[in-house]
Design a protein around this motif. Structure first.
Motif, mmCIF file in Angstrom:
data_model
loop_
_atom_site.group_PDB
_atom_site.id
_atom_site.type_symbol
_atom_site.label_atom_id
_atom_site.label_comp_id
_atom_site.label_asym_id
_atom_site.label_seq_id
_atom_site.Cartn_x
_atom_site.Cartn_y
_atom_site.Cartn_z
ATOM 1 N N TYR A 91 0.804 -1.218 0.000
ATOM 2 C CA TYR A 91 0.000 0.000 0.000
ATOM 3 C C TYR A 91 0.842 1.276 0.000
ATOM 4 N N VAL B 5 0.989 0.998 -4.167
ATOM 5 C CA VAL B 5 -0.216 1.803 -4.385
ATOM 6 C C VAL B 5 0.114 3.293 -4.321
ATOM 7 N N LEU C 24 -6.091 9.510 -8.684
ATOM 8 C CA LEU C 24 -7.096 8.593 -8.154
ATOM 9 C C LEU C 24 -7.411 7.456 -9.115
ATOM 10 N N TYR C 25 -7.269 7.690 -10.406
ATOM 11 C CA TYR C 25 -7.506 6.638 -11.398
ATOM 12 C C TYR C 25 -6.528 5.485 -11.181
ATOM 13 N N PHE D 87 -4.637 5.078 -8.493
ATOM 14 C CA PHE D 87 -4.732 4.643 -7.104
ATOM 15 C C PHE D 87 -5.812 3.566 -6.951
ATOM 16 N N ALA D 88 -6.977 3.798 -7.550
ATOM 17 C CA ALA D 88 -8.091 2.856 -7.429
ATOM 18 C C ALA D 88 -7.748 1.509 -8.070
ATOM 19 N N ASN D 89 -7.157 1.550 -9.268
ATOM 20 C CA ASN D 89 -6.769 0.305 -9.931
ATOM 21 C C ASN D 89 -5.727 -0.459 -9.134
ATOM 22 N N SER D 90 -4.759 0.271 -8.603
ATOM 23 C CA SER D 90 -3.660 -0.363 -7.894
ATOM 24 C C SER D 90 -4.108 -0.941 -6.551
ATOM 25 N N ILE D 91 -4.989 -0.252 -5.865
ATOM 26 C CA ILE D 91 -5.381 -0.724 -4.536
ATOM 27 C C ILE D 91 -6.187 -2.014 -4.633
ATOM 28 N N ILE D 92 -6.957 -2.173 -5.700
ATOM 29 C CA ILE D 92 -7.705 -3.416 -5.896
ATOM 30 C C ILE D 92 -6.741 -4.574 -6.135
#
Length: 200
Positions: A131, A135, A151-152, A154-159
């Protein structure tokens, strides 16, 4: 054979011991092996979903940092990224990824070097790497390189990293459990983890 004992990262002895690893021939030899193996393994992965792959380089990173610590880890991380790019160039060189690899080794070293290894500690190590670096920094590097919103990425990476976290923790626990007897016999880790890795 050198006796390996636990050290707290909040003591000066920890940092002088970690720095002194750079003077040991065995450490430098193992660091070279870590660099070579990580470059080779970086070419291999197992696909488990769309844009989701199991990679094995983190196992080499963590094992190396466990043995030679965070200070040597910073240098090994830089060498891994730079040599990896020279031997297998992909796109343009970006120093942010070099920094990420260095910090990954550093975090593994902080948690695992001269430390009592537990499953909880391994989980926390991967938590901060996944993370914090993959992330947090990874999304920042992608934003800079591809000029899209943070955020684009970030969202893909955190999943992806949330899915991979338990898988990678299990892989790392199994690897360390398998190798601890040999590493203990060679005087590279302390004896308390030789038989099994405790939960806490």
């Amino acid at each position: 054979m050198e006796k390996i004992s636990s050290l707290s990262i909040f003591t000066s002895k920890y940092w002088t011991t970690s720095t002194s690893e750079l003077k040991k021939l065995r450490t430098l030899t193992f660091a070279g092996m870590t660099i070579a193996l990580s470059i080779v393994l970086n070419s291999f992965s197992i696909p488990v979903g769309e844009n989701l792959n199991i990679r094995f380089t983190f196992l080499v990173f963590s094992l190396g940092a466990l043995i030679f610590g965070p200070i040597t880890g910073l240098l090994v991380g830089a060498a891994c990224d730079l040599l990896g790019f020279v031997l297998h160039p992909s796109g343009v060189f970006f120093p942010g990824y070099t920094l990420s690899t260095m910090l990954e080794f550093f975090i593994y070293g902080l948690f695992l070097y001269r430390s009592r290894i537990t499953i909880v500690k391994i989980f926390l190590t991967k938590f901060f790497v996944n993370y914090g670096i993959h992330v947090g920094l990874g999304a920042l590097w992608s934003k800079i390189l591809f000029n899209k919103g943070y955020l684009y990425f970030f969202a893909n990476s955190i999943i992806k990293n949330t899915i991979m976290l338990p898988i990678e923790v299990i892989m790392l626990v199994l690897l360390l459990q398998l190798l601890f007897p040999a590493l203990t016999h060679m005087g590279m880790v302390q004896k308390e983890n030789c038989k099994h890795i405790p939960f806490i």
